[in-house]
Design an enzyme around this catalytic site. Structure first.
Site, PDB file in Angstrom:
ATOM      1  N   SER A   1     -48.367 -39.469  17.695  1.00 56.49           N
ATOM      2  CA  SER A   1     -49.650 -39.230  17.010  1.00 56.49           C
ATOM      3  C   SER A   1     -50.126 -40.511  16.330  1.00 56.49           C
ATOM      4  O   SER A   1     -51.318 -40.830  16.348  1.00 56.49           O
ATOM      5  CB  SER A   1     -49.501 -38.129  15.960  1.00 56.49           C
ATOM      6  OG  SER A   1     -49.155 -36.914  16.557  1.00 56.49           O
TER       7      SER A   1
ATOM      8  N   LYS B   1     -47.335 -38.376   5.186  1.00 53.85           N
ATOM      9  CA  LYS B   1     -48.424 -39.347   5.341  1.00 53.85           C
ATOM     10  C   LYS B   1     -49.757 -38.639   5.140  1.00 53.85           C
ATOM     11  O   LYS B   1     -49.863 -37.446   5.389  1.00 53.85           O
ATOM     12  CB  LYS B   1     -48.403 -39.954   6.757  1.00 53.85           C
ATOM     13  CG  LYS B   1     -47.022 -40.147   7.310  1.00 53.85           C
ATOM     14  CD  LYS B   1     -46.887 -39.656   8.754  1.00 53.85           C
ATOM     15  CE  LYS B   1     -45.633 -38.846   8.954  1.00 53.85           C
ATOM     16  NZ  LYS B   1     -45.329 -38.419  10.307  1.00 53.85           N
TER      17      LYS B   1
ATOM     18  N   ARG C   1     -38.026 -38.981  21.482  1.00 52.60           N
ATOM     19  CA  ARG C   1     -38.689 -39.894  22.405  1.00 52.60           C
ATOM     20  C   ARG C   1     -37.833 -41.122  22.674  1.00 52.60           C
ATOM     21  O   ARG C   1     -37.289 -41.312  23.733  1.00 52.60           O
ATOM     22  CB  ARG C   1     -40.052 -40.309  21.852  1.00 52.60           C
ATOM     23  CG  ARG C   1     -41.047 -39.136  21.786  1.00 52.60           C
ATOM     24  CD  ARG C   1     -42.282 -39.493  21.038  1.00 52.60           C
ATOM     25  NE  ARG C   1     -41.929 -40.105  19.774  1.00 52.60           N
ATOM     26  CZ  ARG C   1     -42.409 -41.244  19.317  1.00 52.60           C
ATOM     27  NH1 ARG C   1     -43.288 -41.910  20.008  1.00 52.60           N
ATOM     28  NH2 ARG C   1     -42.013 -41.705  18.148  1.00 52.60           N
TER      29      ARG C   1
ATOM     30  N   HIS D   1     -46.279 -33.753  22.722  1.00 55.31           N
ATOM     31  CA  HIS D   1     -45.982 -32.497  22.007  1.00 55.31           C
ATOM     32  C   HIS D   1     -46.135 -31.308  22.954  1.00 55.31           C
ATOM     33  O   HIS D   1     -45.295 -30.408  22.982  1.00 55.31           O
ATOM     34  CB  HIS D   1     -46.965 -32.285  20.849  1.00 55.31           C
ATOM     35  CG  HIS D   1     -46.831 -33.229  19.705  1.00 55.31           C
ATOM     36  ND1 HIS D   1     -47.901 -33.914  19.180  1.00 55.31           N
ATOM     37  CD2 HIS D   1     -45.761 -33.606  18.954  1.00 55.31           C
ATOM     38  CE1 HIS D   1     -47.502 -34.658  18.170  1.00 55.31           C
ATOM     39  NE2 HIS D   1     -46.203 -34.501  18.014  1.00 55.31           N
TER      40      HIS D   1
HETATM   41  O1  PNS Z   1     -44.316 -34.548  13.088  1.00 56.75           O
HETATM   42  P1  PNS Z   1     -43.474 -35.019  11.937  1.00 56.75           P
HETATM   43  O2  PNS Z   1     -44.331 -35.693  10.876  1.00 56.75           O
HETATM   44  O3  PNS Z   1     -42.324 -35.897  12.381  1.00 56.75           O
HETATM   45  O4  PNS Z   1     -42.837 -33.703  11.275  1.00 56.75           O
HETATM   46  C1  PNS Z   1     -41.993 -33.805  10.140  1.00 56.75           C
HETATM   47  C2  PNS Z   1     -41.561 -32.410   9.646  1.00 56.75           C
HETATM   48  C3  PNS Z   1     -42.771 -31.542   9.353  1.00 56.75           C
HETATM   49  C4  PNS Z   1     -40.712 -31.735  10.702  1.00 56.75           C
HETATM   50  C5  PNS Z   1     -40.719 -32.641   8.354  1.00 56.75           C
HETATM   51  O5  PNS Z   1     -41.436 -33.437   7.480  1.00 56.75           O
HETATM   52  C6  PNS Z   1     -40.354 -31.348   7.644  1.00 56.75           C
HETATM   53  O6  PNS Z   1     -39.522 -30.616   8.101  1.00 56.75           O
HETATM   54  N1  PNS Z   1     -41.016 -31.070   6.496  1.00 56.75           N
HETATM   55  C7  PNS Z   1     -40.776 -29.889   5.709  1.00 56.75           C
HETATM   56  C8  PNS Z   1     -40.055 -30.215   4.385  1.00 56.75           C
HETATM   57  C9  PNS Z   1     -38.550 -30.209   4.547  1.00 56.75           C
HETATM   58  O7  PNS Z   1     -37.955 -29.207   4.879  1.00 56.75           O
HETATM   59  N2  PNS Z   1     -37.928 -31.382   4.304  1.00 56.75           N
HETATM   60  C10 PNS Z   1     -36.496 -31.550   4.320  1.00 56.75           C
HETATM   61  C11 PNS Z   1     -35.873 -31.545   5.671  1.00 56.75           C
HETATM   62  S1  PNS Z   1     -36.731 -32.430   6.933  1.00 56.75           S
END
Ligand code: PNS
Length: 173
Positions: free
Chosen positions: A134, A47, A96, A23
């Site tokens: 992570s 999660k 990645r 990150h």
């Molecule tokens: O590090 P991660 O868990 O891959 O991050 C995921 C994240 C936070 C980018 C994704 O879950 C997110 O954008 N959540 C916000 C809710 C949302 O907008 N969801 C719809 C499109 S992803």
């Protein structure tokens, strides 16, 4: 979509549970392209998190303290709404391995399709970090493995304080 008149602010969203060296590499590289980069910790990840939102954000603040133009914030709700609220014009994500692509590509399309749609720019992980996530850090740590090559020192200290038994208990709940 990005217009030339948009402010040069990008959002790098994630769970950061915990922030890894991978990150941090994406943050450094994205911050070199964008004068302002908001690293945004999602407060309601899909999660169950190991670290609290505050712990995740505090660790990010500590490890990003010397990177110019980076601010750390938290968000809930839709990412596109948050991006617009921050007057940002771009989402940054790291890619990645090939299996990341399918999910990230569909998320990028979704985030562009939604009202107020925002584009996503992908940065490929540096080779030395392409295997670090992570979830793998949490897994290795919970099984007693050495994660010191995978996370910044501040994260290592916090993980050690929680202890692998604390972590196992938390995850099995
Ligand atoms: O590090 P991660 O868990 O891959 O991050 C995921 C994240 C936070 C980018 C994704 O879950 C997110 O954008 N959540 C916000 C809710 C949302 O907008 N969801 C719809 C499109 S992803």
């Amino acid at each position: 979509m990005i217009r030339r008149s948009d402010p040069m602010i990008a959002v790098y969203p994630g769970s950061f549970d915990p922030v890894t060296n991978g990150h941090l590499d994406i943050i450094r590289r994205a911050a070199a392209y964008y004068p302002r980069l908001v690293v945004a910790v999602v407060t309601n990840p899909s999660k169950k998190p190991l670290l609290s939102v505050k712990q995740r954000a505090d660790l990010l603040r500590e490890v990003c303290a010397t990177i110019a133009g980076v601010e750390v914030d938290c968000f809930d709700g839709l990412l596109v709404d948050y991006v617009r609220k921050k007057k940002a014009s771009l989402i940054v994500k790291g890619l990645r391995i090939v299996s990341d692509f399918e999910y990230e590509f569909s998320m990028a399309l979704l985030n562009r399709h939604l009202p107020g749609g925002v584009d996503t720019m992908f940065l490929p992980a540096s080779l030395e970090y392409a295997h670090i996530s992570s979830s793998s850090v949490r897994e290795v740590f919970s099984l007693g493995g050495d994660i010191s090559d995978f996370v910044p020192q501040a994260v290592l200290r916090t993980m050690k304080r929680i202890g692998r038994h604390g972590l196992t208990r938390k995850r099995s709940r």
